[in-house]
Write a protein that holds these residues in place. Structure first.
Motif, PDB file in Angstrom:
ATOM      1  N   ASP A 332     -16.752 -11.358  20.966  1.00 12.29           N
ATOM      2  CA  ASP A 332     -14.977 -12.379  21.437  1.00 12.29           C
ATOM      3  C   ASP A 332     -15.163 -13.203  21.802  1.00 12.29           C
ATOM      4  O   ASP A 332     -14.862 -12.892  23.340  1.00 12.29           O
ATOM      5  CB  ASP A 332     -14.429 -10.695  22.132  1.00 12.29           C
ATOM      6  CG  ASP A 332     -12.854 -11.199  21.529  1.00 12.29           C
ATOM      7  OD1 ASP A 332     -12.606 -12.214  21.759  1.00 12.29           O
ATOM      8  OD2 ASP A 332     -11.687  -9.901  22.155  1.00 12.29           O
ATOM      9  N   SER A 335      -9.884 -15.448  20.955  1.00 12.90           N
ATOM     10  CA  SER A 335      -8.397 -16.461  20.834  1.00 12.90           C
ATOM     11  C   SER A 335      -9.352 -17.355  20.023  1.00 12.90           C
ATOM     12  O   SER A 335     -10.581 -17.306  19.782  1.00 12.90           O
ATOM     13  CB  SER A 335      -7.639 -17.268  21.315  1.00 12.90           C
ATOM     14  OG  SER A 335      -8.388 -17.598  22.238  1.00 12.90           O
ATOM     15  N   GLU A 336      -8.950 -17.513  18.685  1.00 11.62           N
ATOM     16  CA  GLU A 336      -9.211 -18.295  17.302  1.00 11.62           C
ATOM     17  C   GLU A 336      -9.883 -19.522  18.285  1.00 11.62           C
ATOM     18  O   GLU A 336      -9.482 -20.658  18.769  1.00 11.62           O
ATOM     19  CB  GLU A 336      -8.196 -18.950  16.561  1.00 11.62           C
ATOM     20  CG  GLU A 336      -9.166 -19.443  15.100  1.00 11.62           C
ATOM     21  CD  GLU A 336      -8.658 -19.492  14.168  1.00 11.62           C
ATOM     22  OE1 GLU A 336      -8.383 -18.742  13.310  1.00 11.62           O
ATOM     23  OE2 GLU A 336      -7.796 -20.735  13.637  1.00 11.62           O
ATOM     24  N   ASN A 366     -12.510 -14.338  12.237  1.00 10.07           N
ATOM     25  CA  ASN A 366     -11.511 -14.162  13.078  1.00 10.07           C
ATOM     26  C   ASN A 366     -10.784 -12.038  12.374  1.00 10.07           C
ATOM     27  O   ASN A 366      -9.923 -11.949  13.106  1.00 10.07           O
ATOM     28  CB  ASN A 366     -10.169 -14.642  12.063  1.00 10.07           C
ATOM     29  CG  ASN A 366      -9.806 -15.766  12.822  1.00 10.07           C
ATOM     30  OD1 ASN A 366      -9.640 -16.136  14.356  1.00 10.07           O
ATOM     31  ND2 ASN A 366      -9.257 -16.615  12.329  1.00 10.07           N
ATOM     32  N   ARG A 403     -12.829 -15.917  15.713  1.00 13.73           N
ATOM     33  CA  ARG A 403     -12.100 -15.058  17.236  1.00 13.73           C
ATOM     34  C   ARG A 403     -13.337 -15.035  17.681  1.00 13.73           C
ATOM     35  O   ARG A 403     -13.768 -14.125  18.758  1.00 13.73           O
ATOM     36  CB  ARG A 403     -11.097 -13.844  17.423  1.00 13.73           C
ATOM     37  CG  ARG A 403     -11.304 -13.249  18.879  1.00 13.73           C
ATOM     38  CD  ARG A 403      -9.790 -12.662  18.488  1.00 13.73           C
ATOM     39  NE  ARG A 403      -9.622 -11.869  19.993  1.00 13.73           N
ATOM     40  CZ  ARG A 403      -8.610 -11.111  20.201  1.00 13.73           C
ATOM     41  NH1 ARG A 403      -7.615 -11.253  20.254  1.00 13.73           N
ATOM     42  NH2 ARG A 403      -9.097 -11.264  21.571  1.00 13.73           N
TER      43      ARG A 403
END
Length: 429
Positions: A332, A335-336, A366, A403
């Motif tokens: 992870d 965020s993108e 994502n 992400r």
């Protein structure tokens, strides 16, 4: 005088063809009758005969499929699907009606559903010119977003050479932006795309972001990442163009640093292009966490792949997992982000150089369930000892945003009681 009449008949024949294509069948028939009254050649008479036969077939198709064409403009998706299914049963008859409908300037819903239908027929030689045609007509501005969307889903070549000339005839910034957005999405931007876009790239304006994205597509397709050697560009480049190319890296760096909200899209697009040509160097991303994995073996931890230690023999600095399920680990990014590469070090237990993964798929998305890998590769064996030269492999990714970075093992070097990895590094911005 004879030459003048010949040219006049030819013009009328061309006019008749255009009228037929736009669905004006009565006017097309009248134009053909005009040709016959002007003493046509035998070849022109044969052309008139063929066109009239085509017009009559078009009229017949209208009578048979007219109700389904009307339903194609419905606001109910179920009715649109029903109409599309019926029209798909007789594509040769339906196509002239679809090509006529797609030119409608006062029925944007009909145009939207017709464009989708043309794409689904898998006749790109007909669908692509029709889609680009929508973008070329000012009176169809309401349908430009639909044409852009459908062009982005066509995987066959053909759109690029039709789109590029439209930039020179665009009547507004909105039209130019629509063409540029399409050009950024098609698989065949012409080699001269960058040269055509240079002036726009050096100016601030509403088209800047879409121009940057179109330039990236063209430059990445044609290997135009060396602006000094002009590699991949057309051979004839004048001095003014060479100067603009030389100034482009600095321009991209300046735009990429912009912080205001209105310039965020252009800043991202400029950075992506700057990375492509080597003006900006991507770096290892920070703040990454392990979202999940296939599991752990013994006392190891999957978070060990992010501890920065890859050359030690201590099993606690690497991730071990059981073999009851295929090896999978999901990172992870928080965020993108834009990923340019994934660097992997194989499991490096003492004397256990064959415990690691062999073939791997890398996904960037994502969601955690992406089905299409960005790249596949083979991870070299670890040395099975500490204090060894770097044994990692860098798996390049074509600046994909997402992400999550997912690694899935396709095979192992020597399956045993467990397998694993020593370290993973995600590079990007």
């Amino acid at each position: 005088m004879a030459q003048e009449k010949t040219e006049q008949r030819a013009r009328r024949l061309t006019e008749a063809k255009e009228l037929q294509e736009s669905g004006k069948l009565d006017e097309a028939t009248a134009a053909l009758d005009g040709v016959l009254s002007m003493g046509p050649t035998s070849e022109q008479r044969e052309t008139v005969r063929e066109l009239k036969a085509s017009i009559e077939a078009h009229r017949s198709a209208r009578r048979r499929l007219g109700s389904w064409m009307k339903m194609l403009a419905s606001t109910q998706r179920s009715e649109v699907r029903a109409a599309q299914n019926q029209l798909r049963r007789d594509p040769d008859t339906a196509i002239p009606l679809l090509l006529e409908a797609v030119r409608s300037s006062d029925k944007p819903r009909l145009v939207k559903n017709t464009l989708e239908m043309l794409r689904r027929l898998r006749r790109p030689e007909l669908a692509v010119p029709a889609m680009v045609g929508v973008l070329s007509r000012v009176e169809q501005e309401a349908s430009w977003p639909d044409a852009v969307r459908e062009l982005s889903q066509v995987r066959e070549s053909g759109a690029g050479p039709l789109l590029l000339p439209l930039l020179g005839t665009a009547k507004s910034s909105a039209q130019k932006a629509a063409v540029l957005t399409s050009l950024a999405a098609v698989p065949d931007p012409p080699t001269e795309t960058l040269l055509v876009l240079l002036a726009t790239l050096h100016q601030d304006g509403p088209e800047l972001e879409s121009a940057l994205r179109a330039a990236f597509t063209a430059m990445s397709r044609h290997g135009q990442d060396d602006l000094v050697a002009l590699r991949g560009l057309p051979s004839e480049v004048d001095e003014t163009t060479v100067e603009l190319l030389a100034k482009l890296p600095g321009r991209l760096s300046e735009v990429a640093l912009r912080k205001d909200k209105e310039q965020a899209g252009a800043a991202r697009a400029a950075k992506k292009l700057a990375v492509l040509i080597g003006t900006i160097e991507p770096a290892p991303l920070e703040g990454i966490k392990v979202a999940s994995s296939v599991g752990v073996y013994a006392k190891s931890s999957h978070s060990a792949v992010l501890d920065g230690k890859w050359d030690a023999e201590d099993p606690m600095t690497g991730w071990q997992h059981p073999l009851d399920k295929p090896g999978t680990i999901i990172l992870d990014l928080g965020s993108e982000k834009t990923v340019t590469a994934v660097r992997v070090w194989n499991y490096n237990g003492g004397g256990q150089r064959d415990r690691g993964w062999k073939d791997v798929d890398v996904f960037v998305a994502n969601s955690r369930t992406d089905l299409t890998p960005e790249i596949s590769g083979t991870i070299p064996r670890a040395p099975g000892a500490s204090d060894q030269p770097d044994f990692s492999i860098v798996l390049p990714v074509d600046q994909v945003t997402g992400r999550y970075v997912i690694l899935k093992a396709k095979s192992l070097w020597a399956p045993s009681s467990f397998a694993g990895l020593a370290e993973i590094q995600v590079i990007g911005y």
